[in-house]
Design an enzyme around this catalytic site. Structure first.
Site, PDB file in Angstrom:
ATOM      1  N   SER A 184       0.810  -1.231   0.000  1.00 16.41           N
ATOM      2  CA  SER A 184       0.000   0.000   0.000  1.00 16.41           C
ATOM      3  C   SER A 184       0.838   1.274   0.000  1.00 16.41           C
ATOM      4  O   SER A 184       0.472   2.263   0.623  1.00 16.41           O
ATOM      5  CB  SER A 184      -0.965   0.050   1.201  1.00 16.41           C
ATOM      6  OG  SER A 184      -1.729  -1.104   1.256  1.00 16.41           O
ATOM      7  N   ASP A 243       7.743 -11.675  -1.083  1.00 14.35           N
ATOM      8  CA  ASP A 243       6.565 -12.540  -1.189  1.00 14.35           C
ATOM      9  C   ASP A 243       6.944 -13.779  -2.005  1.00 14.35           C
ATOM     10  O   ASP A 243       7.526 -13.650  -3.090  1.00 14.35           O
ATOM     11  CB  ASP A 243       5.415 -11.848  -1.950  1.00 14.35           C
ATOM     12  CG  ASP A 243       4.899 -10.613  -1.228  1.00 14.35           C
ATOM     13  OD1 ASP A 243       5.228 -10.444  -0.044  1.00 14.35           O
ATOM     14  OD2 ASP A 243       4.161  -9.837  -1.867  1.00 14.35           O
ATOM     15  N   LYS A 267      17.161   2.016   6.987  1.00 18.36           N
ATOM     16  CA  LYS A 267      17.527   0.590   7.050  1.00 18.36           C
ATOM     17  C   LYS A 267      16.540  -0.330   6.328  1.00 18.36           C
ATOM     18  O   LYS A 267      16.962  -1.216   5.573  1.00 18.36           O
ATOM     19  CB  LYS A 267      17.709   0.171   8.517  1.00 18.36           C
ATOM     20  CG  LYS A 267      18.377  -1.173   8.703  1.00 18.36           C
ATOM     21  CD  LYS A 267      19.845  -1.167   8.296  1.00 18.36           C
ATOM     22  CE  LYS A 267      20.733  -0.739   9.442  1.00 18.36           C
ATOM     23  NZ  LYS A 267      22.131  -0.519   9.010  1.00 18.36           N
ATOM     24  N   GLN A 318      17.378  -0.239   2.754  1.00 20.25           N
ATOM     25  CA  GLN A 318      18.625  -0.953   2.456  1.00 20.25           C
ATOM     26  C   GLN A 318      18.378  -2.458   2.363  1.00 20.25           C
ATOM     27  O   GLN A 318      18.866  -3.133   1.461  1.00 20.25           O
ATOM     28  CB  GLN A 318      19.659  -0.687   3.554  1.00 20.25           C
ATOM     29  CG  GLN A 318      20.131   0.746   3.637  1.00 20.25           C
ATOM     30  CD  GLN A 318      21.103   0.932   4.798  1.00 20.25           C
ATOM     31  OE1 GLN A 318      21.907   0.062   5.103  1.00 20.25           O
ATOM     32  NE2 GLN A 318      21.025   2.066   5.461  1.00 20.25           N
ATOM     33  N   ASP A 330       4.100  12.314   1.125  1.00 19.95           N
ATOM     34  CA  ASP A 330       2.639  12.231   1.191  1.00 19.95           C
ATOM     35  C   ASP A 330       2.014  13.548   0.732  1.00 19.95           C
ATOM     36  O   ASP A 330       2.458  14.620   1.148  1.00 19.95           O
ATOM     37  CB  ASP A 330       2.178  11.975   2.642  1.00 19.95           C
ATOM     38  CG  ASP A 330       2.649  10.624   3.160  1.00 19.95           C
ATOM     39  OD1 ASP A 330       3.198   9.853   2.347  1.00 19.95           O
ATOM     40  OD2 ASP A 330       2.477  10.355   4.357  1.00 19.95           O
ATOM     41  N   VAL A 331       0.987  13.452  -0.101  1.00 23.05           N
ATOM     42  CA  VAL A 331       0.294  14.667  -0.560  1.00 23.05           C
ATOM     43  C   VAL A 331      -1.214  14.485  -0.394  1.00 23.05           C
ATOM     44  O   VAL A 331      -1.701  13.356  -0.252  1.00 23.05           O
ATOM     45  CB  VAL A 331       0.614  15.006  -2.046  1.00 23.05           C
ATOM     46  CG1 VAL A 331       1.975  15.637  -2.177  1.00 23.05           C
ATOM     47  CG2 VAL A 331       0.517  13.779  -2.934  1.00 23.05           C
ATOM     48  N   CYS A 360     -25.931   0.774 -11.505  1.00 18.67           N
ATOM     49  CA  CYS A 360     -26.085  -0.682 -11.562  1.00 18.67           C
ATOM     50  C   CYS A 360     -27.064  -1.173 -10.481  1.00 18.67           C
ATOM     51  O   CYS A 360     -28.263  -1.039 -10.646  1.00 18.67           O
ATOM     52  CB  CYS A 360     -24.719  -1.345 -11.473  1.00 18.67           C
ATOM     53  SG  CYS A 360     -24.704  -2.964 -12.224  1.00 18.67           S
ATOM     54  N   ARG A 418     -25.397  -9.154 -13.712  1.00 17.74           N
ATOM     55  CA  ARG A 418     -26.147 -10.326 -14.176  1.00 17.74           C
ATOM     56  C   ARG A 418     -27.631 -10.008 -14.330  1.00 17.74           C
ATOM     57  O   ARG A 418     -28.323 -10.623 -15.107  1.00 17.74           O
ATOM     58  CB  ARG A 418     -26.051 -11.472 -13.156  1.00 17.74           C
ATOM     59  CG  ARG A 418     -24.701 -12.068 -13.016  1.00 17.74           C
ATOM     60  CD  ARG A 418     -24.724 -13.423 -12.321  1.00 17.74           C
ATOM     61  NE  ARG A 418     -23.396 -14.011 -12.442  1.00 17.74           N
ATOM     62  CZ  ARG A 418     -22.383 -13.706 -11.632  1.00 17.74           C
ATOM     63  NH1 ARG A 418     -22.558 -12.871 -10.635  1.00 17.74           N
ATOM     64  NH2 ARG A 418     -21.193 -14.243 -11.819  1.00 17.74           N
ATOM     65  N   HIS A 444     -21.693   1.389 -15.617  1.00 14.60           N
ATOM     66  CA  HIS A 444     -20.816   2.026 -14.613  1.00 14.60           C
ATOM     67  C   HIS A 444     -20.080   3.206 -15.236  1.00 14.60           C
ATOM     68  O   HIS A 444     -18.939   3.046 -15.699  1.00 14.60           O
ATOM     69  CB  HIS A 444     -19.804   1.003 -14.089  1.00 14.60           C
ATOM     70  CG  HIS A 444     -20.416  -0.051 -13.246  1.00 14.60           C
ATOM     71  ND1 HIS A 444     -20.569   0.071 -11.882  1.00 14.60           N
ATOM     72  CD2 HIS A 444     -20.948  -1.252 -13.574  1.00 14.60           C
ATOM     73  CE1 HIS A 444     -21.152  -1.008 -11.398  1.00 14.60           C
ATOM     74  NE2 HIS A 444     -21.395  -1.834 -12.401  1.00 14.60           N
ATOM     75  N   GLU A 454     -18.588   5.480 -13.860  1.00 16.40           N
ATOM     76  CA  GLU A 454     -17.392   5.859 -13.082  1.00 16.40           C
ATOM     77  C   GLU A 454     -16.091   5.347 -13.716  1.00 16.40           C
ATOM     78  O   GLU A 454     -15.021   5.861 -13.416  1.00 16.40           O
ATOM     79  CB  GLU A 454     -17.510   5.373 -11.628  1.00 16.40           C
ATOM     80  CG  GLU A 454     -17.450   3.872 -11.388  1.00 16.40           C
ATOM     81  CD  GLU A 454     -18.807   3.178 -11.444  1.00 16.40           C
ATOM     82  OE1 GLU A 454     -19.727   3.698 -12.109  1.00 16.40           O
ATOM     83  OE2 GLU A 454     -18.936   2.096 -10.830  1.00 16.40           O
TER      84      GLU A 454
HETATM   85  N1  GLN Z   1     -25.764  -7.581  -8.348  1.00 13.86           N
HETATM   86  C1  GLN Z   1     -26.315  -6.935  -9.487  1.00 13.86           C
HETATM   87  C2  GLN Z   1     -26.192  -7.774 -10.748  1.00 13.86           C
HETATM   88  O1  GLN Z   1     -25.462  -8.720 -10.780  1.00 13.86           O
HETATM   89  C3  GLN Z   1     -25.674  -5.581  -9.699  1.00 13.86           C
HETATM   90  C4  GLN Z   1     -24.230  -5.662 -10.066  1.00 13.86           C
HETATM   91  C5  GLN Z   1     -23.516  -4.348  -9.898  1.00 13.86           C
HETATM   92  O2  GLN Z   1     -24.020  -3.440  -9.237  1.00 13.86           O
HETATM   93  N2  GLN Z   1     -22.356  -4.238 -10.473  1.00 13.86           N
HETATM   94  O3  GLN Z   1     -26.823  -7.479 -11.726  1.00 13.86           O
END
Ligand code: GLN
Length: 539
Positions: free
Chosen positions: A18, A152, A193, A196, A244-245, A385, A466, A511, A513
């Protein structure tokens, strides 16, 4: 098109996870792009899942979806936003994919006669993926971030592959190692350290970093840089301070101050001039302006204790705030709390309400109550969604008169399945990669909020779901005052719905976003924030 040889930059991390490797890699990509280079960014994740699609957001944060329908790490979202460029399924590789392909080849008999081993079979497969992005054409620079931390066990095949690759492509590779420089309050010192040790471990694997990037709470003084340079065998100018900003969008500007791009260009024998960062600087200035009025927006979801689960939404709101010169004060509201204590307690002071995507029953009734609050109090609403499903259920129950209306995801015995399983899906048993994923076209109806936002008829947005609005109910809903403003070109899938008698109530099946970018706010987020800003000024 450029005829230079492709250059490869690898980014690894040490000391702790992170540290913001993704943002560092994305920032470097953006700085190199601003020098006229073509750049792509890819993430190699050492975990064994094929993709993060089946992981809990608590484990992994948001699942970012690409245009071509790949469920990827959230860093791909940062990459796309910083590069202002779409990426694809070639840009996120996991150990799961690598092993899957190696074993498929083994079954087909591709390795007949050999013992299949990590070296060379798995490492060869990884090396092939490093250059896979060149399939579609030349790229000047490919930046590859390796997930996890040095040390890891599951990361070792990736590091071995990079070691071999760097050896085979001498002169065309650079390696950045990002570490933490902790500040010890008791002694008042920055400690080198752990860095390093981390670099020592990397060198034991056979990789010598060209740049050591150090995360710290305060800028690194020159004597600390000198010390790291001395112990880790790099030039002092190759020790880059990453302090950090307040905003991730400041990071490229800070790294430029530290001359990261110059150091990297030199390591790669490149000389491209910077074309300037005027637009980016302007965007950063606009989100830093403390005189901006605040707009309170609630996100009513299930993983509200973890904003990484909704990171693209948070970024999209930031972009939209910049577009309206306001600052967004996000209130995280747990839908289960709304279920228990009612919506008013959490939402009455809000100027906008957003219900994000999600899965499963927990908190669903709370989300429906949040929708009811937004609809009846005329508070701007954006449903994404599952947020569309909640809006359709609420409207069905309280306006259309379909009491107990529900989604079959929540209650498969509901008398009114207003949201149901996508009819043409066949594979309901496997959970991985079986959703309606990626970009699909949508036709926009004129004289709607949707059309006001996009100002065009044909749009395309990314999906991950879905379940879907049940079109048998369209007529009843329309009569009751709902507008279906976005429909799939085949006319059978509802993509966007709106409540007519409301200042701004829009819910989409996709979506948005995933497509918002700094300085280019997504039209739906822009208009949602615009309506919320207006509401905040009239309240
Ligand atoms: N669970 C819902 C679906 O499968 C909505 C999915 C979501 O919000 N990305 O359709």
């Amino acid at each position: 098109m450029s005829n230079m040889e492709t250059k490869f930059i690898f980014v690894t991390g040490g000391v702790v996870s992170s540290l913001g490797k993704g943002i560092a890699a994305a920032s470097l990509g953006m700085l190199l792009k601003s020098r006229g280079l073509t750049v792509t960014l890819q993430k190699f994740d050492p975990y064994l899942n094929r993709d993060p699609g089946t992981m809990s957001p608590y484990q992994h944060g948001e699942v970012f979806v690409t245009e071509d329908g790949c469920e990827t790490d959230l860093d791909l979202g940062h990459y796309e936003r910083f590069l202002d460029q779409n990426l694809s399924r070639l840009n996120n590789i996991t150990s799961g994919m690598i092993f899957w392909d190696v074993l498929t080849k083994e079954r087909k008999g591709d390795y007949l006669g050999s013992t299949v081993q990590i070296i060379p079979h798995v490492t060869n497969e990884i090396k092939k993926r490093i250059t896979d992005n060149l399939i579609d054409g030349h790229v000047d620079v490919i930046i590859t971030e390796i997930g996890g931390t040095i040390g890891d066990i599951e990361g070792l095949p990736f590091l071995e592959a990079i070691r071999q690759f760097q050896f085979e492509n001498r002169g065309n590779c650079a390696h950045i190692h990002l570490t933490l420089i902790p500040y010890l309050g008791t002694s008042g010192e920055l400690k080198t350290k752990p860095t390093q040790h981390s670099v020592k471990e990397l060198r034991a694997i056979g990789i010598h970093p060209d740049v050591i990037m150090c995360r710290s709470t305060t800028p690194l003084p020159s004597e600390i840089k000198d010390k790291i340079a001395l112990f880790c065998d790099v030039q002092t100018s190759s020790v880059i301070s990453s302090v950090d900003v307040a905003s991730i969008y400041e990071v490229p500007l800070c790294l430029k101050e530290e001359k990261l791009d110059e150091v990297i260009l030199k390591a790669l024998n490149l000389t491209q001039k910077s074309l300037g960062l005027t637009k980016w600087k302007k965007f950063v200035e606009s989100i830093q302006d403390t005189r901006r009025p605040e707009v309170n927006i609630a996100i009513v979801g299930k993983y509200t204790a973890l904003s990484d689960a909704y990171i693209s939404i948070v970024e999209s709101l930031t972009h939209a705030g910049a577009a309206h010169m306001c600052s967004i004060n996000i209130h995280w509201v747990d839908a289960v709390d709304v279920e228990k204590s009612g919506a008013s307690k959490y939402l009455k002071k809000m100027s906008g309400i957003l219900v994000p995507g999600g899965f499963g029953e927990r908190g669903m009734e709370g989300k429906i109550r949040a929708v009811e609050f937004a609809r009846t109090r005329k508070i701007p609403y954006l449903g994404l969604c599952l947020g569309l499903h909640a809006a359709a259920i609420e409207f069905g129950r309280h306006v259309v008169g379909l009491s107990k209306a529900n989604s079959t995801e929540i209650d498969d015995m509901t008398p009114f399945p207003v949201i149901h399983y996508l009819p043409d899906q066949t594979d309901g048993r496997n959970k991985g990669g079986t959703m309606r994923l990626g970009a699909y076209p949508c036709v926009v109806k004129k004289e709607t909020k949707l059309h006001q936002a996009y100002r065009k008829i044909n749009i395309s947005e990314r999906h991950r779901h879905r379940y879907e609005f049940n079109i048998d109910y369209i007529e009843k809903y329309e009569k009751a005052g709902m507008i279906f403003s976005g429909i799939s070109p085949c006319g059978t899938l509802v993509e966007v719905l709106e409540v007519k008698a409301h200042p701004w109530f829009v819910a989409c099946q996709f979506h948005p976003e995933f497509k918002s970018r700094p300085g280019k706010s997504h039209p739906l987020f822009r208009d949602f924030v615009g309506a919320s800003f207006k509401k905040s000024q009239t309240a």
